[in-house]
Scaffold this motif. Structure first.
Motif, short mmCIF file in Angstrom:
data_model
loop_
_atom_site.label_atom_id
_atom_site.label_comp_id
_atom_site.label_asym_id
_atom_site.label_seq_id
_atom_site.Cartn_x
_atom_site.Cartn_y
_atom_site.Cartn_z
N THR A 78 51.82 -30.44 5.87
CA THR A 78 53.07 -30.99 5.40
C THR A 78 52.85 -31.83 4.26
O THR A 78 53.56 -31.67 3.23
N VAL A 79 51.93 -32.63 4.15
CA VAL A 79 51.69 -33.41 3.01
C VAL A 79 51.15 -32.59 1.90
O VAL A 79 51.59 -32.69 0.59
N ILE A 80 50.30 -31.75 2.15
CA ILE A 80 49.51 -30.85 1.27
C ILE A 80 50.87 -29.81 0.44
O ILE A 80 50.82 -29.64 -0.72
N PHE A 81 51.72 -29.57 1.33
CA PHE A 81 52.74 -28.58 0.94
C PHE A 81 53.81 -29.22 0.20
O PHE A 81 54.33 -29.00 -0.81
N SER A 82 53.86 -30.48 0.53
CA SER A 82 54.81 -31.54 -0.40
C SER A 82 54.50 -31.63 -1.73
O SER A 82 55.08 -31.82 -2.50
N VAL A 83 53.09 -32.04 -1.71
CA VAL A 83 52.34 -32.50 -2.98
C VAL A 83 52.64 -31.14 -4.06
O VAL A 83 52.67 -31.28 -5.25
N LEU A 84 52.39 -29.89 -3.40
CA LEU A 84 52.49 -28.62 -4.20
C LEU A 84 53.98 -28.47 -4.56
O LEU A 84 54.01 -28.39 -5.74
N CYS A 85 55.03 -29.02 -3.89
CA CYS A 85 56.36 -28.60 -4.23
C CYS A 85 56.59 -29.90 -5.17
O CYS A 85 57.50 -29.44 -6.00
N ILE A 86 55.97 -31.04 -4.88
CA ILE A 86 56.54 -32.12 -6.18
C ILE A 86 55.80 -31.54 -7.47
O ILE A 86 56.67 -31.79 -8.41
#
Length: 107
Positions: A78-86
């Motif tokens: 979730t954190v990795i996907f969130s950083v990529l989306c940011i």
């Protein structure tokens, strides 16, 4: 309270990301669009990418909190996907600002 807001935020992220990606693909094809239509696509991309960026920041913060409270592989993803989306949302906003600045705005 944060757990109840995950579902609407997830739908907002998914919807905004879909719209942003769809308008990016249409913008990159440039099938004989006028400048006015291209600037409209840029505006749609800008606002949908901003929404992607904001909702991803929410997911990143809550994912980090969840990672410290109850560590799991799901929290890490979730954190990795969130950083990529940011990064995607901020990148589209920056590219949009550069294109608008270079072309002299909508005039």
């Amino acid at each position: 309270m944060i757990k109840e807001s995950w579902m609407p935020a997830g739908w907002i992220l998914c919807f905004s990301f879909t719209i942003s990606l769809f308008t990016l693909i249409i913008y990159l094809t440039e099938n004989g669009f006028s400048d006015k239509e291209l600037f409209l696509l840029l505006a749609i991309m800008r606002y949908s990418s901003f929404t992607v960026c904001v909702s991803s920041i929410f997911f990143c913060i809550t994912g980090i909190i969840r990672l410290f409270k109850k560590p799991s592989v799901y929290s890490v993803f979730t954190v990795i996907f969130s950083v990529l989306c940011i990064l995607y949302g901020a990148g589209i906003i920056i590219v949009d600002a550069l294109i608008t600045t270079i072309t002299g705005g909508q005039s």
